[in-house]
Design an enzyme around this catalytic site. Structure first.
Site, short mmCIF file in Angstrom:
data_model
loop_
_atom_site.label_atom_id
_atom_site.label_comp_id
_atom_site.label_asym_id
_atom_site.label_seq_id
_atom_site.Cartn_x
_atom_site.Cartn_y
_atom_site.Cartn_z
N ASP A 17 -46.38 -3.04 -21.42
CA ASP A 17 -47.40 -2.02 -21.16
C ASP A 17 -48.45 -2.11 -22.24
O ASP A 17 -48.19 -2.63 -23.32
CB ASP A 17 -46.81 -0.61 -21.36
CG ASP A 17 -45.79 -0.25 -20.33
OD1 ASP A 17 -45.88 -0.79 -19.24
OD2 ASP A 17 -44.93 0.58 -20.66
N GLU A 64 -6.55 -29.49 -37.22
CA GLU A 64 -5.10 -29.22 -37.16
C GLU A 64 -4.44 -30.06 -36.07
O GLU A 64 -3.38 -30.67 -36.27
CB GLU A 64 -4.86 -27.73 -36.86
CG GLU A 64 -5.30 -26.81 -37.98
CD GLU A 64 -5.65 -25.40 -37.49
OE1 GLU A 64 -5.32 -25.08 -36.33
OE2 GLU A 64 -6.25 -24.65 -38.26
N THR A 109 -7.65 -17.53 -43.62
CA THR A 109 -8.73 -18.19 -44.36
C THR A 109 -9.96 -18.45 -43.49
O THR A 109 -11.07 -18.07 -43.85
CB THR A 109 -8.22 -19.49 -45.00
OG1 THR A 109 -7.52 -20.23 -44.02
CG2 THR A 109 -7.30 -19.19 -46.15
N ASP A 110 -9.76 -19.04 -42.28
CA ASP A 110 -10.92 -19.33 -41.42
C ASP A 110 -11.54 -18.08 -40.86
O ASP A 110 -12.75 -17.98 -40.70
CB ASP A 110 -10.49 -20.19 -40.22
CG ASP A 110 -10.30 -21.62 -40.63
OD1 ASP A 110 -10.38 -21.88 -41.85
OD2 ASP A 110 -10.09 -22.44 -39.74
N GLU A 117 -7.64 -18.58 -32.18
CA GLU A 117 -7.24 -17.17 -32.15
C GLU A 117 -8.36 -16.23 -32.59
O GLU A 117 -8.55 -15.17 -32.01
CB GLU A 117 -6.03 -16.93 -33.07
CG GLU A 117 -4.75 -17.55 -32.60
CD GLU A 117 -4.58 -18.97 -33.09
OE1 GLU A 117 -5.47 -19.45 -33.83
OE2 GLU A 117 -3.59 -19.61 -32.75
N VAL A 154 -0.20 -23.35 -31.42
CA VAL A 154 -0.93 -22.43 -32.27
C VAL A 154 -2.19 -23.07 -32.84
O VAL A 154 -3.23 -22.44 -32.99
CB VAL A 154 0.02 -21.94 -33.40
CG1 VAL A 154 -0.74 -21.12 -34.41
CG2 VAL A 154 1.14 -21.13 -32.81
N ASP A 175 -41.72 2.83 -18.91
CA ASP A 175 -41.41 4.18 -19.38
C ASP A 175 -41.23 5.18 -18.24
O ASP A 175 -40.51 6.14 -18.35
CB ASP A 175 -42.47 4.68 -20.37
CG ASP A 175 -43.89 4.42 -19.88
OD1 ASP A 175 -44.05 4.12 -18.68
OD2 ASP A 175 -44.83 4.53 -20.68
N ASP A 189 -40.53 2.78 -12.98
CA ASP A 189 -40.35 1.48 -13.62
C ASP A 189 -38.90 1.02 -13.54
O ASP A 189 -38.59 -0.13 -13.82
CB ASP A 189 -40.75 1.54 -15.10
CG ASP A 189 -42.25 1.65 -15.28
OD1 ASP A 189 -42.97 1.20 -14.37
OD2 ASP A 189 -42.70 2.17 -16.31
P1 ATP Z 1 -49.82 1.51 -19.30
O1 ATP Z 1 -49.26 1.08 -17.98
O2 ATP Z 1 -50.27 0.40 -20.14
O3 ATP Z 1 -48.99 2.50 -20.03
P2 ATP Z 1 -51.64 3.56 -18.50
O4 ATP Z 1 -51.00 4.65 -19.25
O5 ATP Z 1 -53.12 3.49 -18.57
O6 ATP Z 1 -51.20 2.16 -18.89
P3 ATP Z 1 -51.18 4.95 -16.06
O7 ATP Z 1 -50.50 6.05 -16.74
O8 ATP Z 1 -50.69 4.44 -14.75
O9 ATP Z 1 -51.22 3.69 -16.97
O10 ATP Z 1 -52.70 5.37 -15.94
C1 ATP Z 1 -53.59 4.68 -15.12
C2 ATP Z 1 -54.95 5.32 -15.16
O11 ATP Z 1 -54.89 6.65 -14.68
C3 ATP Z 1 -55.54 5.42 -16.55
O12 ATP Z 1 -56.29 4.30 -16.86
C4 ATP Z 1 -56.43 6.65 -16.44
O13 ATP Z 1 -57.70 6.31 -15.96
C5 ATP Z 1 -55.73 7.49 -15.41
N1 ATP Z 1 -54.92 8.54 -16.00
C6 ATP Z 1 -53.94 8.42 -16.90
N2 ATP Z 1 -53.40 9.59 -17.19
C7 ATP Z 1 -54.04 10.51 -16.47
C8 ATP Z 1 -53.95 11.93 -16.30
N3 ATP Z 1 -53.05 12.64 -16.96
N4 ATP Z 1 -54.80 12.51 -15.46
C9 ATP Z 1 -55.68 11.80 -14.79
N5 ATP Z 1 -55.83 10.50 -14.87
C10 ATP Z 1 -55.03 9.83 -15.71
#
Ligand code: ATP
Length: 868
Positions: free
Chosen positions: A306, A671, A699-700, A264, A259, A602, A606
């Protein structure tokens, strides 16, 4: 590209329709069978090796007629089970509430209004908006769509991306599948258990309860020690028996040894501590999806982040417009279209400037965002980049153009970095495009200057690029716009006419600069990986104080060999114009360098990089369900500074685990030394098994949990990250365990031997008390391995202080309260015995304090680094 279909119900359900549907169909969830949850947790408490050892001990004591001992062990077994049960129940509830915080939302249109609701509140008939990366929250029929593809692997097991077109009343989107590209609108046909998913599967949970590496290591260690303990105990009994000693005494000795060797409390304390850590992180807006992340975070050496929304606020405002013929400034902030556009200091309207009008038309029409005015404020729905362009268009417009209809869309993606929409006005069609300037220029062959069209030659192209770079150098995010006349069905992005550039400002988050400095102090490298252009990325990095001597684009990265990439990653580098696939390559290369990588993401693409990273971090607000499902940690506020806070928590957590593991093991060592020493010296049994259990579990146990709540030590974020293979005990830890074990064991033997003349029970009670007091005093030495308690503040961990008081109280009860006296076979001890105990306790407080004070002062004067 798919066609956007005929108008469908656009208003959604009304409030009066929803309530009866909710009453009829219930909630949109698949209910877990929780009926036997309590029983299951209880049964689990009796399956550990320790409990088996104890039950055998109880049976042995019972068989030998030692009813009180058997009862004492029995009570300990039950108490241990109850404690374990209570802790596991709490842990379970804590994980459940974390899970609730992660539960998905659905975007619906109800009563003509777009809103976000918890997915559990969906009812059949609801009109749902779906977009890239979202998880389909119920079974639905698609009624409107643009380039929609769905990953149905969750249902079919095959990871094909299935194209989706409008369903004819039959469900064709299924709960649990995810949207890989495109957008759409769909009507819910079935919810909860009535969905295809609900019928075939137990829902996968959003938080994994897989044990962490530490938990596995710890459980393994406890198991190994338990086996060792049984072998040693068995051998002791056998040797004692064959050398003619009393069997009962030897069995009790063997049991005590077994023990005493088993830690434990360790696995339970570890789980509690990790769960408490996860709860603390959740309070700071970092939701842990895997307990593992708590310990890995503390070891992070690189954060790949990002830019947009994580380092910056993702609150975009258009501030500049540039065309080949003119330059414009834009006033106003946010989504409020109250500002205006000026040219040469004078207000400028689209009606008076055809080129500006064309550009603004593309900005407005090639767009999925919307502005809505509610009372005096404007709300924006859609992506911030697009919202800024809608606001810009509103600022320049005298009257909005006649309603035009979207016919088709080539959606935006991080790979293409542009998008286009085919729009119909009366009988004519036009294709409008916007995107990253170079990606727009690559599909343009002409440009308009002063209402005349010119071929886009090299000179014009370099003029446009120069202007783009100039805007980017100021940290602006630059969008290029283009359009051309088209036919119905003519959606190819080619032969476009370049219209101009718009510069958007996206301010850095104010707290990020300090967070980046904190990372540098903590030896953590920060690498920005953005889809935005290199010049913009660099300008923002500079504003944030992020060293970035080298800015590489995704295209340059593709041309690099692995060796070159590995080399460049060791320098101050950032990556721009990347696609999600580049992130995966960067993580892999960093890991090959031996780094522990935290990576944010996001988008749906990714996911592979998030899975690959040691800590995948998804965005709670911006992120898609797919990214969240692939991550270990979710940032509720999308903020970089939150990651750094979580790393600090992770470091604290690992240190605290290391503290209580060392503490509990040093107690076991004491112990074991006492028991072995006493046997070797031919003394009677020094501790009874029930007394050892009392020490280890009561205790511990309490003080170890309190040690896990120790605050972060000063300077914890000034140390470099711990190595990948750093063990929980470490060399210093082993020394501490051995030295303390030797001292407390030795002192126990000395006390026992010197009091034996007064009777075995008094001697044993005093020694038992001494060991409890030793452990309660020694706990302060484990609060920090370098900072003395005089600097930390003796009372700064009030849980520990309370735990020590509680330990003291229970020990007084153990020796002065008759029922416990009976159970633990103790007798009241006198003042002189307490003095003896006190005398041997003093060094346990003074010596560690002295050592730490000396080490700290040597470290201050630069002679040596403090011991870790
Ligand atoms: P991160 O990767 O840091 O989030 P980000 O949002 O700029 O960067 P993307 O969303 O890939 O990355 O966008 C890349 C590029 O595309 C932007 O720099 C912009 O010029 C263009 N872009 C972003 N959103 C749009 C959109 N809705 N319509 C047209 N062009 C866009």
């Amino acid at each position: 590209m798919s066609d956007a279909k005929a108008p469908a119900p656009t208003q959604g359900l009304t409030d009066s329709e929803i309530a009866p549907l909710q009453a009829r169909y219930g909630r949109n969830e698949i209910v877990h069978d929780t009926r036997f949850r309590g029983l299951r947790i209880l049964v689990r408490q009796f399956t550990s090796v320790l409990v088996v050892v104890l039950i055998v001990a109880m049976a042995a004591a019972f068989a030998m007629g030692e009813i009180v001992d058997a009862a004492a062990i029995g009570i300990v077994v039950v108490m241990n089970a109850l404690l374990g049960f209570a802790q596991e129940w709490r842990t379970d509830n804590a994980i459940k509430s974390l899970r609730r915080m992660l539960s998905p939302t659905a975007h619906v249109i109800r009563g003509g209004q777009e809103k976000s609701i918890p997915a559990t509140e969906l009812v059949p008939g609801d009109l749902v908006l779906i977009e890239q990366g979202s998880r389909i929250p119920a079974d639905m029929t698609l009624i409107e769509h643009a380039g929609l593809q769905v990953d149905e692997s969750a249902l079919s097991g095959e990871s094909d991306h299935v194209d989706k077109t409008a369903g004819l009343g039959e469900p064709n989107l299924f709960m649990g599948t995810t949207v890989t590209t495109g957008r759409g609108k769909a009507i819910v046909t079935a919810i909860g258990a009535l969905t295809k998913f609900g019928q075939i599967a137990g829902l996968t949970s959003t938080i994994s309860e897989r044990p962490t590496v530490l938990q596995i290591q710890m459980a393994r260690l406890a198991m190994q020690i338990a086996i060792l303990a049984v072998v040693i105990a068995g051998a002791t009994v056998a040797i004692g028996y064959f050398t003619g000693r009393d069997l009962f005494v030897m069995v009790m000795t063997g049991l005590s040894l077994a023990v005493s060797l088993v830690p434990e409390g360790l696995p339970v304390v570890l789980t509690i501590s990790l769960t408490l850590g996860a709860t603390a992180m959740a309070r700071q807006k970092a939701l842990v999806r895997q307990l593992q992340a708590v310990e890995t975070l503390g070891a992070a050496t690189v954060i790949c982040t990002d830019k947009t929304g994580t380092l910056t606020e993702n609150r975009m405002t258009a501030v500049r417009i540039w065309t080949l013929g003119a330059e414009y400034q834009v006033t106003g902030t946010g989504s409020d279209p109250a500002g205006h556009i000026t040219r040469n200091g004078r207000k400028c309207r689209a009606a008076d400037d055809p080129e500006l009008a064309n550009l603004l038309e593309t900005a407005l029409l090639c767009n999925n965002a919307r502005l809505e005015q509610a009372q005096n404020t404007w709300a924006m729905f859609g992506s911030p980049t697009e919202g800024a362009l809608v606001t810009l268009a509103y600022k320049g417009w005298a009257t909005l153009p006649t309603p035009e209809r979207l016919v088709a869309e080539n959606p935006f993606s991080s790979e293409r970095k542009r998008m286009s929409m085919l729009v119909r006005t009366d009988d004519s069609f036009a294709l409008h495009a916007k995107g990253a300037p170079e990606h727009i220029l690559s599909v343009c062959n002409s440009a308009v200057i002063d209402q005349k069209t010119y071929p886009l030659d090299d000179e014009l192209r370099s003029k446009i690029m120069a202007s783009y770079h100039q805007m980017a150098e100021n940290g602006l995010r630059v969008i290029g716009l283009a359009a051309r006349a088209a036919q119905d069905g003519d959606t190819e992005e080619r032969d476009m006419i370049f219209q101009g550039l718009v510069g958007l400002i996206d301010p850095p988050r104010p707290e990020v600069g300090a967070a980046i400095q904190a990372c540098r102090a903590a030896g953590i490298q920060v690498i920005m990986i953005t889809g935005d252009g290199p010049t913009t990325a660099r300008a923002i990095a500079q504003q944030l104080g992020l060293p970035a001597r080298i800015a590489l684009t995704g295209a340059e990265l593709e041309d690099m060999t692995d060796a070159d990439l590995t080399e460049v990653l060791g320098r101050d580098v950032l990556f721009a114009r990347t696609t999600p696939a580049h992130k995966l390559r960067i993580v892999t290369a960093l890991q090959a360098r031996g780094e522990t990588v935290a990576m944010t993401g996001d988008g749906v693409n990714d996911a592979p990089a998030l899975k690959r990273a040691d800590i995948g971090i998804a965005m709670g607000q911006r992120g898609t369900d797919v990214a969240r499902d692939s991550s270990d940690l979710v940032l509720l506020d999308d903020n970089f500074a939150t990651i750094v806070g979580a790393i600090a928590q992770g470091r604290r957590q690992f240190e605290n685990i290391s503290k209580f593991a060392r503490y509990l093991l040093s107690s076991n060592a004491g112990e074991a030394v006492a028991l072995f020493g006493a046997i070797l010296m031919g003394l009677p049994l020094i501790f009874l098994p029930s007394q050892i259990l009392w020490i280890n579990l009561v205790t511990d146990g309490i003080s170890a949990v309190a040690l896990g709540l120790e605050k972060a030590e000063p300077g914890q974020m000034q140390d470099p990250p711990r190595g990948r293979n750093a063990t929980i005990l470490g060399r210093t830890g082993l020394w501490m365990i051995l030295l303390l074990g030797a001292y407390t064991g030795g002192a126990s033997i000395w006390i026992f031997q010197s009091l034996l003349a007064e009777g075995e029970i008094i001697a044993r009670t005093t020694t038992f008390t001494a060991l409890v007091i030793f452990e309660l005093a020694a706990v302060f030495a484990f609060r920090s391995f370098r900072v003395p308690c005089t600097s930390l503040g003796w009372l700064s961990n009030r849980y520990l202080f309370l735990a020590v008081l509680l330990g003291l109280g229970t020990q007084l009860a153990a020796i002065y309260w008759p029922p416990l006296q009976l159970l633990l076979r103790t007798q009241p001890i006198g003042w002189e015995h307490w003095q003896l105990v006190g005398l041997f306790t003093l060094p346990l407080i003074i010596v560690p304090e002295l050592i730490k004070a000396i080490l700290a002062s040597r470290a201050r004067s630069g002679k040596a680094a403090p011991a870790a």
